[in-house]
Design an enzyme around this catalytic site. Structure first.
Site, PDB file in Angstrom:
ATOM      1  N   CYS A  28      16.884   5.817   5.456  1.00 21.60           N
ATOM      2  CA  CYS A  28      16.070   6.136   4.271  1.00 21.60           C
ATOM      3  C   CYS A  28      14.905   7.058   4.577  1.00 21.60           C
ATOM      4  O   CYS A  28      14.246   7.534   3.658  1.00 21.60           O
ATOM      5  CB  CYS A  28      15.524   4.847   3.660  1.00 21.60           C
TER       6      CYS A  28
ATOM      7  N   ASP B  38      12.111   6.186   6.027  1.00 19.59           N
ATOM      8  CA  ASP B  38      10.839   5.467   6.115  1.00 19.59           C
ATOM      9  C   ASP B  38      10.399   5.364   7.578  1.00 19.59           C
ATOM     10  O   ASP B  38      11.211   5.497   8.486  1.00 19.59           O
ATOM     11  CB  ASP B  38      10.968   4.067   5.504  1.00 19.59           C
TER      12      ASP B  38
ATOM     13  N   CYS C 272       9.473   0.646   2.276  1.00 18.41           N
ATOM     14  CA  CYS C 272       9.706  -0.180   1.095  1.00 18.41           C
ATOM     15  C   CYS C 272       9.151  -1.589   1.305  1.00 18.41           C
ATOM     16  O   CYS C 272       8.664  -1.928   2.378  1.00 18.41           O
ATOM     17  CB  CYS C 272      11.202  -0.262   0.842  1.00 18.41           C
TER      18      CYS C 272
ATOM     19  N   CYS D  85      16.511  -2.271   6.484  1.00 19.24           N
ATOM     20  CA  CYS D  85      15.057  -2.101   6.516  1.00 19.24           C
ATOM     21  C   CYS D  85      14.431  -2.858   7.685  1.00 19.24           C
ATOM     22  O   CYS D  85      13.389  -2.453   8.197  1.00 19.24           O
ATOM     23  CB  CYS D  85      14.433  -2.584   5.216  1.00 19.24           C
TER      24      CYS D  85
HETATM   25 FE1  FES Z   1      13.463   2.374   3.885  1.00 19.31          FE
HETATM   26 FE2  FES Z   1      13.626  -0.148   3.322  1.00 19.31          FE
HETATM   27  S1  FES Z   1      14.310   1.497   2.094  1.00 19.31           S
HETATM   28  S2  FES Z   1      12.875   0.756   5.129  1.00 19.31           S
END
Ligand code: FES
Length: 143
Positions: free
Chosen positions: A34, A36, A59, A103
């Protein structure tokens, strides 16, 4: 309900948020799924995690998993901390919805990276080769 009470608690009141400025080890990882990111800083005493803080640009599940991983890791030996699996993190949170399991990789990978950074700074051997079998999803060559 999608998320357990424990997940919501850690999301609403994340523990150990921040950056240790004089950290012994720093782990910064990105989630390839994602994009992140998370950063974990640790201090080490007698080969145990004395203090740990995290910062996550991610998230809610990433915040909750990072928060609980800092609680789990505090006081652990470096070996124990680096061997925490994403399944153990999810279990400690009372489960995660399966689309959000990826995640929790941020939290465990960030912690491993911080431990390895510490060992590298000390001129010591990496731990990852020894814990490879503990988590079949952990690829020590991924970073
Ligand atoms: Fe990226 Fe959860 S959607 S860490």
């Amino acid at each position: 309900m999608l998320y357990s009470d424990t997940v919501m608690d850690h999301f609403n009141n994340p523990r150990n948020v921040g950056v240790i400025t004089d950290a012994d080890g720093v782990g910064e990882v990105g989630n390839p799924t994602c994009g992140d990111m998370m950063k974990i800083t640790i201090t080490v005493e007698d080969d145990r995690i004395a203090d740990i803080k995290f910062q996550t640009l991610g998230c809610g599940a990433a915040i909750a998993t990072s928060s609980i991983v800092t609680e789990m890791a505090k006081g652990m030996t470096l070996q124990e901390a680096a061997a925490i699996t994403k399944q153990e993190v999810a279990d400690a949170l009372g489960g995660l919805p399966s689309p959000k399991m990826h995640c929790s990789v941020l939290a465990t990978d960030g912690l491993k990276a911080a431990v390895e950074d510490y060992l590298a700074k000390q001129g010591r051997e990496p731990i990852s080769s020894k814990i490879e079998s503990a988590d079949p999803n952990f690829d020590p060559h991924a970073h």
